[in-house]
Design an enzyme around this catalytic site. Structure first.
Site, short mmCIF file in Angstrom:
data_model
loop_
_atom_site.label_atom_id
_atom_site.label_comp_id
_atom_site.label_asym_id
_atom_site.label_seq_id
_atom_site.Cartn_x
_atom_site.Cartn_y
_atom_site.Cartn_z
CB SER A 139 79.76 74.06 101.76
OG SER A 139 80.58 75.38 102.29
CE1 TYR A 149 84.45 73.21 98.27
CE2 TYR A 149 83.16 75.15 99.17
CZ TYR A 149 83.72 73.73 99.36
OH TYR A 149 83.60 73.01 100.65
#
Ligand SMILES: NC(=O)c1ccc[n+]([C@@H]2O[C@H](COP(=O)([O-])OP(=O)(O)OC[C@H]3O[C@@H](n4cnc5c(N)ncnc54)[C@H](OP(=O)(O)O)[C@@H]3O)[C@@H](O)[C@H]2O)c1
Length: 252
Positions: A139, A149
């Protein structure tokens, strides 16, 4: 030789799109996810649309038994896997301190430990045959301070950069695909509002996968779909950490 791709998280979003685009390129497919009904329906459509062989493995990739079953398929030499797409994942809605350790551990597992185990299993057969591609869906969050994350995605990016250098010359490439915001079920499953995210920041899954696959097949270590996000990623190196973190608060 007919090539076979194994895709985790293939029932929705980017994983389902990887399956469609690889099916269209005549790869046989192994689809992995938890939802058995969605897997069966998706597999039937892919067989019908592209005439390829499609296997399914119902697996919760946060459990040892399921990861072992998928790893065993990756070690299988007959109809060996030549492309592994580590894609399954989700984001936790709350910040690190508000989550339980169990929630954080499960999240770390699906985003890092499981991909690491599957890469390890796949590499054996791929290196033996001097041929393979591993795609890790990371990401843009891996380039900025973005909680656990972002840290998980940064692990995938860093590892892919190293592994592509290490194994590329032996015929096995590794690519971290780093999307920005993509229209999938991700934010809805997380229960996160997307109102603060401007329209220009959204990408469609077909574009992310098309560019990600092209970069992977040409052996790039890092793929950043779309020019706008490539510019943002380049700029993130020069932006103070506080500013990057503020931008990251908008979403994943
Ligand atoms: N959408 C975005 O804006 C965005 C941006 C950057 C990166 N990403 C990354 O892209 C990847 C794919 O996400 P997406 O956006 O396509 O989300 P999505 O539409 O919610 O799809 C997630 C997929 O992962 C599977 N999955 C979730 N937990 C699983 C588990 N425990 N075991 C097995 N499969 C599991 C789901 O299938 P089942 O429910 O059937 O198990 C589903 O197929 C993720 O790694 C995410 O971090 C997404």
């Amino acid at each position: 030789m007919t090539e076979t791709a194994l895709i985790t998280g293939a029932t929705a979003g980017l994983g389902a799109e990887f399956a469609r685009q690889l099916g269209a390129k005549h790869y046989n497919l192994v689809l992995v996810a938890r939802d058995a009904e969605r897997l069966a329906t998706g597999a039937a459509t892919l067989r019908q649309d592209f005439g390829v062989a499609v296997e399914t493995i119902v697996a919760d990739l946060e459990t040892n038994d399921a990861v072992d079953r998928v790893a065993a398929r990756l070690r299988q030499v007959r109809e060996r896997i030549t492309i592994l797409v580590n894609n399954a994942g989700y984001g936790l809605p709350k910040p690190f301190d508000e989550n339980t350790l169990d929630q954080e551990s499960a999240h770390l597992r699906i985003l890092v430990t499981t991909p690491m185990q599957l890469m390890h299993a796949a590499l054996g057969v791929m290196l033996e045959h001097g041929h393979g591609r591993i795609i890790n869906v990371a990401s843009m969050a891996g380039f900025i301070p973005r909680g656990s994350y972002g840290a998980c995605k940064a692990w995938l990016i860093s590892f892919s950069r190293w592994a592509n250098l290490e194994y590329g010359p032996r015929g096995v490439t590794m690519t971290a695909v780093c999307p920005g915001f993509v229209h999938t079920e991700f934010h809805q499953r997380m229960g996160a509002s997307t109102r603060a995210i401007p329209e220009w920041m959204w990408l469609r899954p077909d574009r992310v996968v098309r560019e990600g696959l092209a970069d992977a097949l040409s052996g790039k270590a890092v793929s950043i779909p779309s020019k706008r996000y490539a510019l943002l990623a380049a700029g993130s190196r020069f932006v103070p950490a506080g500013l990057g973190a503020a931008a990251g608060r908008r979403g994943r």
